[in-house]
Design an enzyme around this catalytic site. Structure first.
Site, PDB file in Angstrom:
ATOM      1  N   ARG A 194       0.824  -1.214   0.000  1.00 10.08           N
ATOM      2  CA  ARG A 194       0.000   0.000   0.000  1.00 10.08           C
ATOM      3  C   ARG A 194       0.855   1.259   0.000  1.00 10.08           C
ATOM      4  O   ARG A 194       0.457   2.300  -0.540  1.00 10.08           O
ATOM      5  CB  ARG A 194      -0.950  -0.042   1.208  1.00 10.08           C
TER       6      ARG A 194
ATOM      7  N   GLY B  78      -1.286 -12.027  -4.850  1.00  8.96           N
ATOM      8  CA  GLY B  78      -2.726 -11.755  -4.917  1.00  8.96           C
ATOM      9  C   GLY B  78      -3.050 -10.329  -4.515  1.00  8.96           C
ATOM     10  O   GLY B  78      -3.940  -9.692  -5.100  1.00  8.96           O
TER      11      GLY B  78
ATOM     12  N   SER C  71     -12.922 -10.095   3.097  1.00 13.72           N
ATOM     13  CA  SER C  71     -11.665  -9.986   2.347  1.00 13.72           C
ATOM     14  C   SER C  71     -11.188  -8.548   2.302  1.00 13.72           C
ATOM     15  O   SER C  71     -11.845  -7.674   1.725  1.00 13.72           O
ATOM     16  CB  SER C  71     -11.849 -10.498   0.914  1.00 13.72           C
TER      17      SER C  71
ATOM     18  N   GLN D 286      -8.661  -7.603   0.637  1.00 13.47           N
ATOM     19  CA  GLN D 286      -8.228  -7.285  -0.721  1.00 13.47           C
ATOM     20  C   GLN D 286      -9.395  -6.761  -1.548  1.00 13.47           C
ATOM     21  O   GLN D 286      -9.249  -5.801  -2.306  1.00 13.47           O
ATOM     22  CB  GLN D 286      -7.616  -8.526  -1.386  1.00 13.47           C
TER      23      GLN D 286
ATOM     24  N   ASP E 266      -3.910 -15.399   7.615  1.00  7.00           N
ATOM     25  CA  ASP E 266      -2.655 -15.888   7.024  1.00  7.00           C
ATOM     26  C   ASP E 266      -1.846 -16.755   7.993  1.00  7.00           C
ATOM     27  O   ASP E 266      -0.819 -17.321   7.608  1.00  7.00           O
ATOM     28  CB  ASP E 266      -1.789 -14.706   6.579  1.00  7.00           C
TER      29      ASP E 266
ATOM     30  N   LYS F  90      -6.079 -19.482  -1.023  1.00  9.47           N
ATOM     31  CA  LYS F  90      -4.855 -18.695  -0.809  1.00  9.47           C
ATOM     32  C   LYS F  90      -3.791 -19.162  -1.817  1.00  9.47           C
ATOM     33  O   LYS F  90      -4.125 -19.777  -2.822  1.00  9.47           O
ATOM     34  CB  LYS F  90      -4.387 -18.858   0.644  1.00  9.47           C
TER      35      LYS F  90
ATOM     36  N   ARG G 224      -4.823 -24.160   1.520  1.00  7.47           N
ATOM     37  CA  ARG G 224      -4.071 -24.339   2.773  1.00  7.47           C
ATOM     38  C   ARG G 224      -4.701 -25.364   3.716  1.00  7.47           C
ATOM     39  O   ARG G 224      -4.018 -25.870   4.605  1.00  7.47           O
ATOM     40  CB  ARG G 224      -3.883 -22.988   3.478  1.00  7.47           C
TER      41      ARG G 224
ATOM     42  N   ARG H 228       4.005 -19.764   3.187  1.00  5.78           N
ATOM     43  CA  ARG H 228       3.636 -19.924   4.600  1.00  5.78           C
ATOM     44  C   ARG H 228       3.572 -21.409   5.009  1.00  5.78           C
ATOM     45  O   ARG H 228       3.810 -21.755   6.162  1.00  5.78           O
ATOM     46  CB  ARG H 228       2.315 -19.222   4.892  1.00  5.78           C
TER      47      ARG H 228
HETATM   48  C1  S3P Z   1      -4.219  -9.122   2.326  1.00  2.00           C
HETATM   49  C2  S3P Z   1      -5.455  -9.633   2.615  1.00  2.00           C
HETATM   50  C3  S3P Z   1      -5.708 -11.053   2.857  1.00  2.00           C
HETATM   51  C4  S3P Z   1      -4.415 -11.819   3.130  1.00  2.00           C
HETATM   52  C5  S3P Z   1      -3.319 -11.456   2.178  1.00  2.00           C
HETATM   53  C6  S3P Z   1      -3.008  -9.974   2.271  1.00  2.00           C
HETATM   54  C7  S3P Z   1      -4.081  -7.671   2.097  1.00  2.00           C
HETATM   55  O1  S3P Z   1      -6.310 -11.623   1.712  1.00  2.00           O
HETATM   56  O2  S3P Z   1      -4.653 -13.212   3.083  1.00  2.00           O
HETATM   57  O3  S3P Z   1      -2.150 -12.183   2.466  1.00  2.00           O
HETATM   58  O4  S3P Z   1      -2.931  -7.164   2.108  1.00  2.00           O
HETATM   59  O5  S3P Z   1      -5.095  -7.013   1.912  1.00  2.00           O
HETATM   60  P1  S3P Z   1      -7.930 -11.671   1.520  1.00  2.00           P
HETATM   61  O6  S3P Z   1      -8.412 -10.309   1.398  1.00  2.00           O
HETATM   62  O7  S3P Z   1      -8.115 -12.472   0.260  1.00  2.00           O
HETATM   63  O8  S3P Z   1      -8.422 -12.365   2.748  1.00  2.00           O
END
Ligand code: S3P
Length: 445
Positions: free
Chosen positions: A36, A104, A177, A179, A325, A352, A356, A397
């Protein structure tokens, strides 16, 4: 080495049994905050200085993506990065697809951030990232007016047309989520009117905190966050704390290996990320938080962990998104606990970097642990761990979690396909060896 050899050669860990962890260490910078910092720093007006940046492949993928879109970025050097922000409309169209590797976070957040930025891009990734669900960001972004092409099944490569005028939406996240929440909020920066996101359970809020740190106003009311499009970001200084997700391997290692005591310095303990501390404490772990302080809008502490007997628990479902995570490592703690540990409500673990739930169950079973996967969780019965071979499926991980299992195993553990540890934790082997884990990384077929 020929190209063919390079492609087929995989790295593995050889972990000798026994030992204990001791020392005072600082694990690498927080991955989520590092991503970010580059994104917002690039779009800001002025020069953003980042300290403690994670020099791992994932956050470097984000950094390189912004360089390819014309942003001048100095570093990283010893965790320092200087970003010359180009302003909200200053990105340029890259010459080639942006390769986001295994990340991701890069792909989902960039989809949102670029959807209305006026830049046309194709986002690609490695085979793991190319199999992960992107429909979860394409759906709300399309609702806002974005034009995003994907592969059948809603996977990468993603083709963003650019030049779309987005409109704000009031979006109910179908899954917890961060993300997806972040993708919608970042798209909202470019949208007409107000964009709101409501989450079904609290997820990491680094995007919201950092937007405020860059002077962007947003309204947070319980589960709902809203912002107005059309504002600007003002450059600032960012101190990235050590990543609690990386600290977790050492927390679990110190908890399970008798005679251990480890101090983890300057770790981010944001309440949307600290579920692992709550879960390990419920299991009986001895964890102390020292020097609690706030740095750049994020809570930070030094974490001291001493070994103690662990017991199996039913993991409270409300803690799942706050520790999402950390479950591979928590499963190793569960394997060392007395009695059964049950996890439910964690189906997100199946999408993930690997599945996992299945990959951890397979690995634990091959080390003699009773593990029964379910659709949304797992049941693990604590017991002796023997040596053996474990497949990490290229998931960083998973690899580091099984490395810590070596501390209590009765034989050596070989962990296959570990190169991706560099996505989040460069220097893991050196740091873990320095604390007492007997681990070496080996090249092999
Ligand atoms: C993350 C959000 C999580 C996490 C990833 C980092 C982020 O994913 O598992 O490692 O930086 O916003 P999800 O939003 O898919 O849960």
């Amino acid at each position: 080495m020929s190209t063919i050899e390079l492609q087929t050669t995989k790295r593995h860990y050889q972990v000798n049994p026994g030992g204990r962890l001791s020392g005072s260490i600082r694990v690498p910078g927080d991955k989520s905050i590092s991503h970010r910092s580059i994104m917002l720093g690039s779009l800001a007006e002025g020069e953003t200085l980042v300290n403690g940046f994670l020099e791992g492949e994932d956050s470097l993928a984000t950094l390189n993506a912004f360089r390819a879109m014309g942003v001048q970025i100095e570093g990283p050097e010893a965790g320092y990065v200087k970003i010359k922000g180009v302003g909200m409309k200053g990105l340029s169209t890259p010459d080639a697809p942006l390769d986001l590797g295994n990340s991701g976070t890069s792909m989902r957040l960039l989809s949102g951030l670029l959807a209305g930025s006026g830049v046309a891009v194709t986002l690609t990734g490695d085979s793991s990232l190319s199999g992960r669900p992107m429909g979860r960001v394409i759906d709300p972004l399309s609702e806002m007016g974005a034009n995003i092409g994907s592969q059948p099944g809603g996977t990468a490569p993603l083709v963003l047309a650019g030049n779309q005028q987005l409109n704000g939406i009031d979006y109910q996240l179908p899954m917890a989520s961060a993300q997806v929440k972040s993708a919608v909020l970042l798209a909202g920066l470019y949208a007409q009117g107000e964009t709101c996101v409501t989450e079904p359970a609290p997820t990491r809020d680094h995007t919201e905190r950092m937007l405020q740190g860059f002077g962007y106003s947003l309204q947070r009311d319980g589960a709902k966050t809203c912002l107005q499009g059309g504002g600007k970001l003002t450059a600032c200084e960012i101190d990235v704390p050590a990543d609690i997700s990386s600290a977790t391997f050492f927390m679990v290692g110190a908890a399970i290996a008798e005679g251990s005591e480890v101090t983890l310095q300057h770790v981010g303990i944001n309440p949307t990320r600290d579920g692992v501390i709550s879960i390990l404490r419920l299991m009986g772990a001895d964890i102390e938080l020292l020097n609690q302080r706030e740095i750049g809008g994020e809570p930070v502490a030094d974490i001291v962990v001493r070994s103690s007997p662990l017991k199996g628990i039913d993991i409270p479902e409300e803690l799942v998104p706050l520790a999402i995570d950390e479950f591979p490592a928590i499963f190793v703690a569960a394997a060392c606990a007395e009695g059964e540990t049950r996890l439910q409500g964690a189906e997100e673990l199946r999408v993930k970097e690997s599945d996992r739930i299945q990959v951890m169950a397979d690995g634990l079973i091959s080390l003699g642990v009773q593990a029964d996967p379910t659709q949304d969780g797992i049941l693990i019965k604590g017991g002796p761990i023997h040596g053996g071979q474990v497949e990490s499926h290229g998931d960083h991980r998973i690899a580091m979690s099984f490395a810590m299992a070596g501390l209590v195993a009765s034989g050596s553990i070989e962990i296959a396909d570990v190169a991706n540890v560099n996505t989040s934790f460069p220097g893991f082997v050196e740091l873990a060896s320095g604390c007492g884990l007997s681990i070496t990384e080996v090249s092999g077929k």
